[in-house]
Enzyme design. Structure first.
Site, PDB file in Angstrom:
ATOM      1  N   ASP A   1       0.453   3.893   1.649  1.00 11.99           N
ATOM      2  CA  ASP A   1       0.400   4.649   2.905  1.00 11.99           C
ATOM      3  C   ASP A   1       1.041   3.897   4.069  1.00 11.99           C
ATOM      4  OD1 ASP A   1      -1.481   2.664   3.333  1.00 11.99           O
ATOM      5  OD2 ASP A   1      -3.213   4.004   3.116  1.00 11.99           O
TER       6      ASP A   1
ATOM      7  N   MET B   1       0.808   3.799   9.443  1.00 16.98           N
ATOM      8  CA  MET B   1      -0.040   4.091   8.274  1.00 16.98           C
ATOM      9  C   MET B   1      -0.475   5.537   8.316  1.00 16.98           C
ATOM     10  SD  MET B   1      -3.429   2.143   6.824  1.00 16.98           S
ATOM     11  CE  MET B   1      -4.699   3.368   6.989  1.00 16.98           C
TER      12      MET B   1
ATOM     13  N   ARG C   1     -11.691   7.017   3.665  1.00 18.35           N
ATOM     14  CA  ARG C   1     -11.911   6.097   2.543  1.00 18.35           C
ATOM     15  C   ARG C   1     -12.005   6.925   1.263  1.00 18.35           C
ATOM     16  NH1 ARG C   1     -14.280   1.345   4.158  1.00 18.35           N
ATOM     17  NH2 ARG C   1     -12.302   1.425   5.233  1.00 18.35           N
TER      18      ARG C   1
ATOM     19  N   GLU D   1      -9.957  -8.713  -1.032  1.00 18.08           N
ATOM     20  CA  GLU D   1      -8.929  -9.219  -1.982  1.00 18.08           C
ATOM     21  C   GLU D   1      -7.736  -9.835  -1.247  1.00 18.08           C
ATOM     22  OE1 GLU D   1      -9.031  -6.082  -1.020  1.00 18.08           O
ATOM     23  OE2 GLU D   1      -6.927  -5.830  -0.505  1.00 18.08           O
ATOM     24  N   ASP D   2      -7.412  -9.292  -0.068  1.00 15.87           N
ATOM     25  CA  ASP D   2      -6.278  -9.833   0.699  1.00 15.87           C
ATOM     26  C   ASP D   2      -6.640 -11.176   1.330  1.00 15.87           C
ATOM     27  OD1 ASP D   2      -8.140  -8.415   2.222  1.00 15.87           O
ATOM     28  OD2 ASP D   2      -6.686  -7.877   3.776  1.00 15.87           O
TER      29      ASP D   2
ATOM     30  N   ASP E   1       0.860  -1.184   0.000  1.00 17.13           N
ATOM     31  CA  ASP E   1       0.000   0.000   0.000  1.00 17.13           C
ATOM     32  C   ASP E   1       0.892   1.228   0.000  1.00 17.13           C
ATOM     33  OD1 ASP E   1      -2.106  -1.710   0.170  1.00 17.13           O
ATOM     34  OD2 ASP E   1      -2.836  -1.028   2.126  1.00 17.13           O
TER      35      ASP E   1
ATOM     36  N   TRP F   1     -13.607  -1.655  -1.915  1.00 11.14           N
ATOM     37  CA  TRP F   1     -12.782  -1.970  -0.747  1.00 11.14           C
ATOM     38  C   TRP F   1     -13.079  -3.363  -0.163  1.00 11.14           C
ATOM     39  CZ3 TRP F   1     -13.018  -3.390   4.278  1.00 11.14           C
ATOM     40  CH2 TRP F   1     -11.895  -3.128   5.088  1.00 11.14           C
TER      41      TRP F   1
ATOM     42  N   HIS G   1      -6.113   8.318   6.934  1.00 14.27           N
ATOM     43  CA  HIS G   1      -6.826   8.841   5.749  1.00 14.27           C
ATOM     44  C   HIS G   1      -8.280   8.406   5.788  1.00 14.27           C
ATOM     45  CE1 HIS G   1      -7.073   4.834   3.908  1.00 14.27           C
ATOM     46  NE2 HIS G   1      -5.837   4.635   4.352  1.00 14.27           N
TER      47      HIS G   1
END
Ligand code: UD2
Ligand code: MN
Length: 354
Positions: free
Chosen positions: A205, A295, A300, A268-269, A203, A265, A298
């Site tokens: 971030d 991180m 979404r 997928e992981d 990612d 969102w 932030h």
């Protein structure tokens, strides 16, 4: 009187013969000394100017070195590189990361890019890296995070003595975001650029807080971001595989890469976790000190809302993984830009409207 004249003539002939002999001797000495003069001058000249017999010998030695697996370098830097040590010698352990959101890309380029080759490529200058690593970052509209990532992570990767390249895979358009499909795309595109053997997916971030967390591959697929500040530095659940992960090429191909079908969102992981287990592999992780991460806080993003269909999809991972992945990946490259700090690849991944 007559006899005396005869003797004088004989003496004269003898003297002429002597003189002739002397002349022959002197001529020989002169010729020999001229030869040796020529030879030594020639050697000095050729040494100074690079005689080709001499440089050919050097080249022959170089070629032998190359065929023995050393890196070929410009003639001025000829030296045999040994393998980098494991662990790398210049790691410092725990790191402080304080985001400076006013930092500009130009400032980061000035400070960080000197040891890099175009496109955000790096090779340790004094040893042969243990792995060739492509760092793949799924991306859209997070430029301020990317600046921080480049500023903090490049120096860590350099200290880790990796032969690496940074690939930012930028989703074109405003359709639904698809992190996993972008990562598959990054895998394929990075391999077109260099013969990578390891792929780290990160990612934009996420910032490692310990440089002993090496961005390389292991005997099993690796989950690197095990202790993220956002989750109070613990794994929120045991099978989490999001954030930063690494796969050798053969490990990634065993799972058929990621699924291409997780739009928006989430999920997928977890799907990749299942693929990994279904293919007989396990997840490797650093300890919770080495695996600490920060991180950037932030909200979404737009067009990446939670997709409730994704959770249900994870349940079918085993039956869909053989047809959904690297072998079914379709996308179009719109543009490839090689910055000093990264390769930015904009792709159309045929996203549904959001
Ligand atoms: C968690 C996971 C993340 C992923 C996600 C669900 C961790 C630490 N992170 O992160 O890996 O599984 O949940 O999809 O477990 N991005 C953009 N632009 C966008 C949207 C996303 O660049 O508009 C990229 C960017 O690299 C970002 C990543 O996708 O870091 C994940 O998205 P996120 O940061 O919104 O998700 P987050 O923090 O919930
Ligand atoms: Mn995030």
């Amino acid at each position: 009187m007559f006899r005396t004249a005869k003797m004088i003539r004989k003496l004269f002939c003898f003297l002429v013969a002597l003189i002739l002999l002397r002349l022959v001797f002197l001529a020989k000495v002169f010729i020999n000394s001229k030869d040796s003069f020529l030879t030594s001058t020639a050697i000095q000249y050729l040494l100074a100017n690079g005689n080709y017999t001499f440089s050919w010998r050097v080249k022959e030695t170089e070629d032998r070195k190359v065929s023995q697996g050393t890196t070929h370098m410009p003639a001025s830097m000829n030296k045999t590189l040994g393998p980098c040590t494991d662990p790398p010698p210049n790691l410092v352990g725990p790191l402080r990361v304080e985001f400076n959101l006013s930092l500009t890309l130009e400032e980061v380029r000035k400070e960080i890019s000197r040891p890099l080759q175009e496109g955000g490529r790096y090779k340790p200058p004094d040893c042969v890296a243990i792995q060739k690593v492509a760092i793949i970052i799924p991306f859209r509209n997070r430029h301020e995070h990317l600046i921080q990532w480049l500023y903090y992570v490049h120096p860590i990767l350099m200290r880790q003595q990796l032969d690496y390249g940074v690939y930012v895979i930028n989703q074109d358009g405003d359709g639904l975001f698809n992190r996993a499909k972008l990562m598959n795309t990054g895998y394929v595109e990075a391999l077109k650029q260099y013969d990578y053997d390891c792929f780290v997916f990160s990612d934009v971030d996420l910032f490692p807080l310990d440089d002993r967390n090496i961005y390389k591959c292991f005997d099993n697929p690796r989950h690197l971001s095990v202790a993220v500040d956002k989750f109070n530095f613990i794994l929120p659940y045991g099978t989490i595989f999001g954030g930063v992960s690494s796969f050798f090429k053969n490990q990634f191909l065993k799972t058929n890469g990621f699924s291409n079908t997780y739009w928006g969102w989430g999920g997928e992981d977890d799907d990749m976790y299942k693929r990994t287990i279904f293919r007989g592999m396990s997840i490797s992780r650093p300890d919770s000190q080495t695996g600490r991460y920060k991180m950037i806080v932030h909200n979404r993003d737009l067009h990446n809302e939670v997709n409730p269909e994704n959770a249900e999809k994870v349940g079918h991972a085993e039956t869909t993984m053989d047809e959904d992945g690297i072998n079914s990946l379709k996308y179009t490259v719109k543009e490839i830009v090689k910055d000093a700090l990264y390769t930015f690849i904009t792709v159309d991944i045929q996203a549904p409207a959001s």
